[in-house]
Scaffold this active site. Structure first.
Site, short mmCIF file in Angstrom:
data_model
loop_
_atom_site.label_atom_id
_atom_site.label_comp_id
_atom_site.label_asym_id
_atom_site.label_seq_id
_atom_site.Cartn_x
_atom_site.Cartn_y
_atom_site.Cartn_z
N ASP A 178 0.85 -1.19 0.00
CA ASP A 178 0.00 0.00 0.00
C ASP A 178 0.89 1.24 0.00
OD1 ASP A 178 -2.18 1.94 0.75
OD2 ASP A 178 -3.30 0.09 1.07
N HIS A 218 -5.04 5.83 3.12
CA HIS A 218 -5.50 4.53 2.65
C HIS A 218 -4.82 3.39 3.41
CE1 HIS A 218 -6.07 1.14 -0.23
NE2 HIS A 218 -7.23 1.74 -0.44
N SER A 378 -11.04 -2.39 -1.68
CA SER A 378 -9.85 -2.50 -0.83
C SER A 378 -10.26 -2.90 0.58
CB SER A 378 -9.09 -1.17 -0.79
OG SER A 378 -8.48 -0.89 -2.02
#
Length: 665
Positions: A178, A218, A378
């Site tokens: 990520d 994120h 995700s």
């Protein structure tokens, strides 16, 4: 991202912006100084002892810099305002800023103040102050919807409704590919290792505003869903960050390949029994990226990928399209396909299952105690990674494909409304929502799944091919044509890999090959062909059981084949048709045949009973009048073509024989 106050009533304002007028500061300070001069003595002089300072016994739940100042019993509202003015005056003289956020005049009299800890020694000495308590988080004592959904099917919640999976996943490790992660967030402290790998492209544009919260958002949310102390699925699993995305959430195939090489090298240097690799990103179809994922699975890692948020066929994207990867789509709290504006979850045969992915509360990088709500595949993939970690922690010896089969076996089936999908995608998209296996689950059951090919072309020479994953055995092979045109399906071996091959029929508009792929300890399957066209194929020996029948014909005639009802080891065929019998052996394996025949209905269904697993779905051949058959979960469904009446479904049901077992009826 948007913040939410749902699920966890996150505290008296964890992430709210706090403001106060500079003019108010000045006026209050002047008034306080006047009061001090009128008194003639410092306000703290007197007989009252210094107030007590209290802090939450859960250090991770404390809200630093935010304090409740509670006055002594019997204090009046005027004492509250006077104490505030005095505090402001003393803080100003020392060069400290503070913000009064709230006053209380009910059961307690006092106020909430945001200030530096350097001011505390002033507060505890003010008249009328009974005690000072550092603010802290409070939590609703029920799991958020997404965690409740994982546990509900198998009764995994504890008595007070909190989230209690079978284990905390602590015997597994997750590699998260990520962007950045705020590892100091109270949800993640001690759980996240920031590796030294970093392969990211430059941000687009000449000027990019790189706030930490933008770069970390994120990844922090992902890590929280996987292992967060309150929002995580597997709260004991360690997360290793491999940075392949920049602050805009953008990476490259080359960077992802380098990241996977780094993970492989790390695992070779420090072997781990139970590894999950989480890929919460998608790109266009890439053979290289898919091959790297396939190699990682072959080396023992469970690789989980997001299906993508484009409301499209997941097979068009990588790594979602790689068959060895567990590809996860997203559903909302109503178990419906997640929708995001013009986009939404991807779907299709390359999706293995769905998981919660809409309005998911997890760690926010805005501050070390902040939470936020995000949506996407995700988030769904992160849920699946947590479930995989729990499964692996129960048994570190299970293979990646066994993890997939267990996830599918314990999923909730047939709750998603697929009406928004095309007829083809409605048929081939798995209607499964991830759920946590029960604490007493075992890997000794026969577990099977249907693997669909893409649809073939429309010429008479076109064919479709379906394959099982590494570690699975193909227990049957069938074909499906929306028009009911079937010529043949057969099991072949190509480059050492078993394939289910379906051929398009004359005037057909394409066909799907459907392999029934199964796992169990010691399972071995082989194919026996009939000696010549029109002759039956059969299984030889007591230990081998007929689990499926296939057939083909060199002539353009119907080539249906089915198990013989009176002799479960033989496959019946028509004149001129060659048959294959799939014969399988495993310790204590037993198989039986179930039929459901209707002369007045256009659709029939035959299901294997509890404890038995469907290995083959077939029908009594009626040429082009029959559509299917189709294996859905543990049921065999057969539908007649438009205008035709009468259908017959035949299911082969197998299991590992328990003690004192009886055959199905």
């Amino acid at each position: 991202m948007r913040r939410t106050s749902g699920w966890i009533g996150w505290t008296l304002c964890l992430c709210a912006s706090l403001t106060v007028s500079a003019q108010d500061h000045h006026e209050d300070d002047e008034t306080s100084l006047d009061l001090i001069r009128e008194d003639g003595t410092p306000p703290e002089a007197g007989a009252e002892p210094a107030a007590e300072l209290l802090r939450c016994n859960k250090a991770a739940w404390r809200v630093p810099g935010q304090y409740l100042v509670i006055l002594r019993p019997g204090a009046h509202e005027s004492h509250v305002q006077r104490t505030i003015r005095r505090l402001r005056a003393k803080a100003a003289r020392g060069g400290h800023l503070l913000e009064v956020l709230q006053t209380y005049s009910g059961a307690l009299r006092g106020f909430l103040v945001k200030m530096s800890s350097d001011v505390l020694h002033l507060v505890v000495k003010l008249p009328h102050v009974h005690y000072v308590e550092e603010d802290s988080s409070i939590f609703a004592q029920s799991a958020p919807w997404n965690l409740q959904r994982l546990l509900q099917p198998h009764g995994g919640t504890s008595e007070n409704g909190t989230y209690r999976p079978p284990n905390d996943g602590g015997k597994a490790e997750v590699y998260l590919m990520d962007g950045s992660v705020q590892s100091t967030h109270r949800e993640l402290e001690g759980r996240v290792l920031i590796t030294d790998f970093n392969n990211i492209p430059d941000e687009d544009g000449v000027r990019v505003h790189r706030q930490a919260s933008q770069c970390d958002g994120h990844g922090t949310h992902m890590a929280g869903v996987v292992s967060g102390s309150d929002s995580g699925v597997a709260r004991g699993v360690g997360v290793n960050l491999v940075r392949v995305l920049n602050c805009q959430g953008k990476g490259s195939v080359s960077g992802a390949l380098a990241g996977m090489e780094y993970i492989q090298a790390t695992l070779q240097a420090r072997p781990v029994d139970a590894v999950v690799v989480l890929l919460p990103f998608v790109g266009g179809f890439s053979r290289s990226l898919n091959a790297a994922c396939r190699d990682m699975v072959a080396n023992g890692a469970v690789v989980i990928a997001a299906a993508g948020n484009y409301r499209d066929d997941a097979c068009l994207y990588s790594p979602a399209s790689e068959p060895e990867v567990i590809t996860v789509g997203a559903v909302n709290s109503m178990d419906q396909l997640m929708s995001q504006g013009a986009g939404g979850t991807n779907f299709g045969r390359c999706v293995d299952l769905f998981a919660p992915g809409d309005d998911i509360v997890s760690a926010s990088s805005d501050c070390s105690t902040c939470f936020t709500s995000c949506s996407g595949t995700s988030q769904a993939a992160a849920h699946a990674a947590g479930v995989a970690a729990v499964i692996l922690s129960s048994n570190q010896n299970v293979s990646p494909v066994q993890v997939l089969q267990m996830m599918l076996h314990y999923s909730v089936s047939n709750t998603i409304n697929f009406l928004s999908l095309s007829d083809t995608h409605h048929l081939i998209t798995p209607n499964l929502v991830a759920a946590m296996p029960p604490a007493n689950s075992t890997n000794g059951e026969l577990l099977c799944r249907s693997v669909w090919s893409e649809r073939s072309g429309v010429t008479s020479t076109d064919r479709a091919v379906s394959r099982c994953r590494l570690g699975e055995e193909m227990m049957s092979c069938s074909s499906y044509s929306p028009e009911g045109v079937h010529v043949r399906q057969t099991i072949t071996v190509s480059s050492g890999q078993v394939e289910c091959v379906a051929h398009n029929g004359p005037a057909g508009k394409g066909v799907h090959a459907v392999a029934r792929c199964c796992v169990i300890g010691g399972l071995q399957c082989r194919v026996h062909a009939s000696p010549e066209p029109g002759k039956e194929a059969e299984c030889v020996g007591l230990q081998h059981h007929l689990t499926g029948c296939t057939s083909w014909s060199t002539a353009e005639i119907s080539s249906g084949s089915r198990p013989h009802h009176g002799d479960w080891k033989r496959c019946i065929v028509n004149e001129g048709v060659t048959s294959q019998a799939v014969c399988c052996h495993a310790p204590s394996l037993e198989c039986h045949l179930l039929e459901n025949i209707s002369a007045d209905k256009d659709q029939v269904e035959v299901s294997c009973p509890s404890g038995w697993t469907l290995t083959d779905c077939s029908t009594i051949s009626q040429g082009s009048a029959i559509l299917g058959p189709v294996a859905k979960g543990n049921s065999c469904r057969v539908r007649s073509a438009t205008g035709a009446v009468g259908a017959a479904g035949i299911a082969v049901c197998c299991r590992v024989r328990p003690a004192n077992a009886t055959a199905p009826h």
